[in-house]
Design a protein around this motif. Sequence first.
Motif, PDB file in Angstrom:
ATOM      1  N   PHE A 172     -11.643  12.877   1.535  1.00 41.35           N
ATOM      2  CA  PHE A 172     -11.745  12.414   0.157  1.00 41.35           C
ATOM      3  C   PHE A 172     -13.212  12.474  -0.247  1.00 41.35           C
ATOM      4  O   PHE A 172     -14.063  11.835   0.370  1.00 41.35           O
ATOM      5  CB  PHE A 172     -11.223  10.983   0.010  1.00 41.35           C
ATOM      6  CG  PHE A 172     -11.085  10.546  -1.419  1.00 41.35           C
ATOM      7  CD1 PHE A 172      -9.946  10.862  -2.143  1.00 41.35           C
ATOM      8  CD2 PHE A 172     -12.095   9.846  -2.052  1.00 41.35           C
ATOM      9  CE1 PHE A 172      -9.814  10.482  -3.468  1.00 41.35           C
ATOM     10  CE2 PHE A 172     -11.982   9.458  -3.378  1.00 41.35           C
ATOM     11  CZ  PHE A 172     -10.824   9.779  -4.091  1.00 41.35           C
ATOM     12  N   SER A 210     -14.852   0.858 -13.902  1.00 44.22           N
ATOM     13  CA  SER A 210     -14.374   2.022 -13.148  1.00 44.22           C
ATOM     14  C   SER A 210     -14.862   2.072 -11.705  1.00 44.22           C
ATOM     15  O   SER A 210     -14.382   2.879 -10.912  1.00 44.22           O
ATOM     16  CB  SER A 210     -14.821   3.307 -13.848  1.00 44.22           C
ATOM     17  OG  SER A 210     -16.219   3.492 -13.706  1.00 44.22           O
ATOM     18  N   SER A 247       0.831  -1.205   0.000  1.00 49.49           N
ATOM     19  CA  SER A 247       0.000   0.000   0.000  1.00 49.49           C
ATOM     20  C   SER A 247       0.866   1.255   0.000  1.00 49.49           C
ATOM     21  O   SER A 247       1.879   1.329   0.712  1.00 49.49           O
ATOM     22  CB  SER A 247      -0.907   0.017   1.227  1.00 49.49           C
ATOM     23  OG  SER A 247      -1.506   1.281   1.383  1.00 49.49           O
ATOM     24  N   ALA A 294      -9.277  16.110  -1.268  1.00 44.86           N
ATOM     25  CA  ALA A 294      -8.982  15.310  -2.461  1.00 44.86           C
ATOM     26  C   ALA A 294     -10.301  14.685  -2.938  1.00 44.86           C
ATOM     27  O   ALA A 294     -11.266  14.606  -2.176  1.00 44.86           O
ATOM     28  CB  ALA A 294      -7.954  14.228  -2.117  1.00 44.86           C
ATOM     29  N   PRO A 295     -10.397  14.263  -4.186  1.00 47.89           N
ATOM     30  CA  PRO A 295      -9.345  14.342  -5.210  1.00 47.89           C
ATOM     31  C   PRO A 295      -9.346  15.681  -5.941  1.00 47.89           C
ATOM     32  O   PRO A 295     -10.334  16.413  -5.916  1.00 47.89           O
ATOM     33  CB  PRO A 295      -9.748  13.208  -6.163  1.00 47.89           C
ATOM     34  CG  PRO A 295     -11.255  13.216  -6.094  1.00 47.89           C
ATOM     35  CD  PRO A 295     -11.593  13.547  -4.654  1.00 47.89           C
ATOM     36  N   PRO A 337      -5.214  12.779  -7.766  1.00 51.65           N
ATOM     37  CA  PRO A 337      -6.465  12.039  -7.917  1.00 51.65           C
ATOM     38  C   PRO A 337      -6.757  11.035  -6.806  1.00 51.65           C
ATOM     39  O   PRO A 337      -7.883  10.555  -6.683  1.00 51.65           O
ATOM     40  CB  PRO A 337      -6.275  11.314  -9.252  1.00 51.65           C
ATOM     41  CG  PRO A 337      -4.798  11.159  -9.381  1.00 51.65           C
ATOM     42  CD  PRO A 337      -4.205  12.375  -8.764  1.00 51.65           C
ATOM     43  N   SER A 338      -5.760  10.712  -5.988  1.00 51.83           N
ATOM     44  CA  SER A 338      -5.960   9.731  -4.916  1.00 51.83           C
ATOM     45  C   SER A 338      -5.678  10.356  -3.563  1.00 51.83           C
ATOM     46  O   SER A 338      -4.982  11.373  -3.460  1.00 51.83           O
ATOM     47  CB  SER A 338      -5.039   8.517  -5.112  1.00 51.83           C
ATOM     48  OG  SER A 338      -3.687   8.888  -4.901  1.00 51.83           O
ATOM     49  N   MET A 339      -6.186   9.732  -2.506  1.00 47.04           N
ATOM     50  CA  MET A 339      -5.936  10.234  -1.157  1.00 47.04           C
ATOM     51  C   MET A 339      -4.472  10.100  -0.789  1.00 47.04           C
ATOM     52  O   MET A 339      -3.904  10.970  -0.131  1.00 47.04           O
ATOM     53  CB  MET A 339      -6.809   9.466  -0.154  1.00 47.04           C
ATOM     54  CG  MET A 339      -6.813  10.069   1.244  1.00 47.04           C
ATOM     55  SD  MET A 339      -7.666  11.660   1.302  1.00 47.04           S
ATOM     56  CE  MET A 339      -6.333  12.739   1.842  1.00 47.04           C
ATOM     57  N   THR A 340      -3.858   8.994  -1.209  1.00 50.43           N
ATOM     58  CA  THR A 340      -2.452   8.792  -0.855  1.00 50.43           C
ATOM     59  C   THR A 340      -1.553   9.830  -1.519  1.00 50.43           C
ATOM     60  O   THR A 340      -0.622  10.339  -0.895  1.00 50.43           O
ATOM     61  CB  THR A 340      -1.984   7.373  -1.238  1.00 50.43           C
ATOM     62  OG1 THR A 340      -2.375   7.083  -2.587  1.00 50.43           O
ATOM     63  CG2 THR A 340      -2.585   6.334  -0.307  1.00 50.43           C
ATOM     64  N   ALA A 341      -1.852  10.157  -2.778  1.00 45.58           N
ATOM     65  CA  ALA A 341      -1.060  11.184  -3.477  1.00 45.58           C
ATOM     66  C   ALA A 341      -1.228  12.535  -2.801  1.00 45.58           C
ATOM     67  O   ALA A 341      -0.260  13.285  -2.619  1.00 45.58           O
ATOM     68  CB  ALA A 341      -1.482  11.263  -4.938  1.00 45.58           C
ATOM     69  N   TYR A 357       0.369   3.898   1.470  1.00 44.20           N
ATOM     70  CA  TYR A 357       0.420   4.474   2.819  1.00 44.20           C
ATOM     71  C   TYR A 357       1.704   4.077   3.532  1.00 44.20           C
ATOM     72  O   TYR A 357       2.316   4.876   4.249  1.00 44.20           O
ATOM     73  CB  TYR A 357      -0.781   4.014   3.648  1.00 44.20           C
ATOM     74  CG  TYR A 357      -2.077   4.706   3.302  1.00 44.20           C
ATOM     75  CD1 TYR A 357      -2.264   6.066   3.580  1.00 44.20           C
ATOM     76  CD2 TYR A 357      -3.128   4.006   2.708  1.00 44.20           C
ATOM     77  CE1 TYR A 357      -3.458   6.708   3.270  1.00 44.20           C
ATOM     78  CE2 TYR A 357      -4.330   4.638   2.403  1.00 44.20           C
ATOM     79  CZ  TYR A 357      -4.492   5.979   2.682  1.00 44.20           C
ATOM     80  OH  TYR A 357      -5.674   6.604   2.384  1.00 44.20           O
ATOM     81  N   PHE A 375     -13.222   9.668   4.927  1.00 46.35           N
ATOM     82  CA  PHE A 375     -13.682   9.262   3.604  1.00 46.35           C
ATOM     83  C   PHE A 375     -15.209   9.293   3.465  1.00 46.35           C
ATOM     84  O   PHE A 375     -15.730   8.973   2.400  1.00 46.35           O
ATOM     85  CB  PHE A 375     -13.178   7.856   3.279  1.00 46.35           C
ATOM     86  CG  PHE A 375     -11.679   7.776   3.152  1.00 46.35           C
ATOM     87  CD1 PHE A 375     -11.059   7.844   1.910  1.00 46.35           C
ATOM     88  CD2 PHE A 375     -10.886   7.656   4.284  1.00 46.35           C
ATOM     89  CE1 PHE A 375      -9.679   7.793   1.800  1.00 46.35           C
ATOM     90  CE2 PHE A 375      -9.505   7.604   4.184  1.00 46.35           C
ATOM     91  CZ  PHE A 375      -8.899   7.670   2.944  1.00 46.35           C
TER      92      PHE A 375
END
Length: 250
Positions: A208, A115, A18, A227-228, A233-237, A20, A183
């Motif tokens: 998110f 998707s 992950s 985010a996004p 586009p992702s929470m981790t980014a 994270y 989230f």
Amino acid sequence: MKIKKVLVSQPKPASEKSPYYDIAEKYGVKINFRPFIKVERLSAKEFRQQKISILDYTAVIFTSRHAIDHFFNLCAELRVTIPDTMKYFCVTEAVALYIQKYVQYRKRKIFFGSSGRVDDLAPYITKHNSEKYLAPVSDVNNGDIKSFLDKLKVQHEEAIMYRTVSNDFTEDEEFDYDMLVFFSPAGVSSLKKNFPDFDQKDIKIGTFGATTAQAVRDAGLRLDLEAPTVQVPSMTAALEMFIKENNKGK
């Protein structure tokens, strides 16, 4: 304030790969995973109050593994035997494959999108527009499935089969975080329920999804990371970028 300890309000990732964990190692940050909410199934008695007969339907729409678990377990409690002719429409292949836990997997009766959006199922549902669709949903839902099926003009019913409740903290659980990541609006509500006197001070809050972000604002809290976005586009980014900027030179 330098971010040293983050609480991510989701279950611990199943994979050690992950992103994270990469963030934690790269920036020397401790990341704990602890859901603020949990999902529980309605009892057979509660479900019967909706006056829905599962066998009146010829197709089921699944948006998550939670929905699959609660649907089949509720059927077992109700002593309802699902016929082999039942068709299943799932938002992703991973969700579709999870059905194998309960029934024999037959591709000709299982359809899935790519998707994770229910809109992906439009071509399949349009092709099978004579089916009667049942959509297991949570007591907290945004009505997207109903709007989607109304638009396609197919017979359908949304059945509440599970509920989202607060996953309460115990007295001996530490709550000493520099950042909280949410989230869902229900997670924000759980924070206020568990800690009615919560004083944000320097604690950062990230979210998110637009509805979760709005829930933070509605709760009178400061939103520090949303985010996004096009850039993240992702929470981790988003989280990595935020920690990198926040901890820079400190």
